[in-house]
Design an enzyme around this catalytic site. Structure first.
Site, PDB file in Angstrom:
ATOM      1  N   ILE A 104      29.903  25.706   2.157  1.00  0.00           N
ATOM      2  CA  ILE A 104      29.980  26.020   1.633  1.00  0.00           C
ATOM      3  C   ILE A 104      32.260  27.184   1.314  1.00  0.00           C
ATOM      4  CG2 ILE A 104      27.874  27.072   1.994  1.00  0.00           C
ATOM      5  CD1 ILE A 104      30.628  28.966   3.811  1.00  0.00           C
ATOM      6  N   GLY A 115      36.557  31.738  10.195  1.00  0.00           N
ATOM      7  CA  GLY A 115      37.223  33.382   9.382  1.00  0.00           C
ATOM      8  C   GLY A 115      35.943  34.363   9.600  1.00  0.00           C
ATOM      9  N   HIS A 118      27.980  26.769  -6.700  1.00  0.00           N
ATOM     10  CA  HIS A 118      29.091  27.714  -5.974  1.00  0.00           C
ATOM     11  C   HIS A 118      28.430  29.018  -6.245  1.00  0.00           C
ATOM     12  CE1 HIS A 118      33.220  27.303  -6.014  1.00  0.00           C
ATOM     13  NE2 HIS A 118      33.044  28.388  -5.384  1.00  0.00           N
ATOM     14  N   ARG A 142      43.840  28.374  13.967  1.00  0.00           N
ATOM     15  CA  ARG A 142      44.384  29.232  14.588  1.00  0.00           C
ATOM     16  C   ARG A 142      43.424  29.954  16.291  1.00  0.00           C
ATOM     17  NH1 ARG A 142      46.357  32.595   9.493  1.00  0.00           N
ATOM     18  NH2 ARG A 142      48.419  30.890   9.093  1.00  0.00           N
ATOM     19  N   ARG A 196      34.632  25.621   0.829  1.00  0.00           N
ATOM     20  CA  ARG A 196      36.129  24.186  -1.005  1.00  0.00           C
ATOM     21  C   ARG A 196      35.486  22.717  -1.004  1.00  0.00           C
ATOM     22  NH1 ARG A 196      35.915  28.490  -2.108  1.00  0.00           N
ATOM     23  NH2 ARG A 196      37.378  30.099  -3.078  1.00  0.00           N
ATOM     24  N   ASP A 234      27.057  23.834  -1.696  1.00  0.00           N
ATOM     25  CA  ASP A 234      27.684  24.974  -2.643  1.00  0.00           C
ATOM     26  C   ASP A 234      28.773  24.474  -3.608  1.00  0.00           C
ATOM     27  OD1 ASP A 234      26.509  27.147  -3.691  1.00  0.00           O
ATOM     28  OD2 ASP A 234      28.734  27.840  -3.027  1.00  0.00           O
TER      29      ASP A 234
END
Length: 329
Positions: free
Chosen positions: A239, A157, A289, A180, A241, A265
């Site tokens: 970084i 992404g 996070h 994708r 989830r 993170d």
């Protein structure tokens, strides 16, 4: 398309990356001034939200249980990757168009990736451990020579593409796997493979960066067998989830010397418990996070929301639409 619309700003729950109630009120005032045709309402309790949604055309935030919104055309999620459970069956079945905060954090999170990457490239976790113990040791830290390395992104992404652009001056080979590949290829990422290629690509990578959202398909996506496939000199960065990685399996791999290090993170449990043994590993860098943090994040969020408000009023397509409300991205 109507020239007027009602937009409900739902006071969001406290979570990483979620603006405060004060910021939400500021957004409401600015939207009222900028979009005269827009009725903007701030709902602070579930009861207020349920009442205001009945005749709402658009909403921002998390829909409470029992919501009923027959006129709702647009729902703005408060995160780039809303947590599992945000996309309920009711939302999936409703004709509402859902948009997310995709793109708002790309440069900040990509910079965080680079911070982890460069730290491991020069052995900084080792030296930081030595500093804490007042040990002056030279020439013993493993380094990652980026110019001769392969960086694998799991998820191609916006964050992955931004980080790949940041990596270009260092000269590594950059590839990715994605569910994708046909829609995420191009840019600074050399090749985007189908997600099925993950196990064949892991042994080739010197650094693996996890960026995928948390969905039913990605929960526990990386486990012990995946870490066993990686080079013992490789580093792992997450970084995305925390729930996409079995943390105990990662810790076992690090303790067994199957990986050189990890930059984390996000975690499957947040806050990370103070007694978790991952805290004590000398080859692990931990941040709480905060990869998305930047001085202008609330303004960026507002600009995205305001742009979609203008589009809604003009009858134009919305930006950053979630194409699959079941998968959540």
């Amino acid at each position: 398309m109507d020239t007027t619309a009602k937009f409900v700003l739902m006071d969001p729950p406290s979570a990483p990356g979620i603006p405060s109630a004060t910021v939400l009120e500021t957004w409401a005032q600015e939207l009222r001034a900028e979009c005269e045709e827009l009725e903007v309402v701030v709902a602070r309790t579930d009861a207020e939200v349920l009442e205001q949604l009945v005749d709402a055309d658009a909403a921002y935030g998390v829909l409470p249980q029992g919501w009923h919104a027959p006129r709702l055309r647009w729902l703005q999620a408060p995160m780039a990757n809303p947590p599992l459970g945000y996309f309920t069956p009711q939302i999936a079945e409703h004709p509402v168009v859902v948009t997310n905060m995709r793109g708002v954090y790309n440069d900040h999170i990509a910079t965080h990736v680079m911070a982890f990457m460069l730290a491991f490239a020069r052995g900084l976790p080792h030296y930081a451990h030595g500093q804490r113990n007042r040990e002056y040791r030279r020439g013993v830290a493993p380094v990652l020579h980026l110019a001769d390395s392969t960086v694998l992104f799991i998820g191609a992404g916006g964050v992955a593409h931004q980080a790949a652009r940041y990596l270009q001056p260092w000269g590594p080979r950059v590839v990715a796997v994605d569910a994708r590949p046909e829609t995420t290829a191009g840019g600074a990422i050399g090749t985007v493979f189908d997600a099925d290629a993950l196990e064949s690509q892991l042994p080739l990578a010197d650094a693996v960066v996890m960026t995928v959202p948390h969905t039913p398909d990605t929960e526990g996506m990386l486990e012990r067998r995946h870490f066993a496939l990686m080079k013992p000199t490789a580093v792992f960065i997450n970084i995305g989830r925390g729930q996409t990685v079995v943390l105990d399996d990662l810790v076992h791999a690090l303790e067994a010397g199957e990986l050189a290090g990890a930059g984390l993170d996000v975690f499957d449990q947040e806050p990370l418990p103070p007694d978790h043994r991952v805290w004590t590993l000398p080859n692990v860098l931990i941040t709480p996070h905060v990869a998305m943090v930047g001085p202008d994040i609330d303004q960026r969020r507002y600009e995205l929301i305001a742009d979609n408000c203008r589009r809604l009023l003009a009858g134009e397509p919305l930006q950053f639409v979630v194409t699959d409300k079941i998968l959540g991205f």
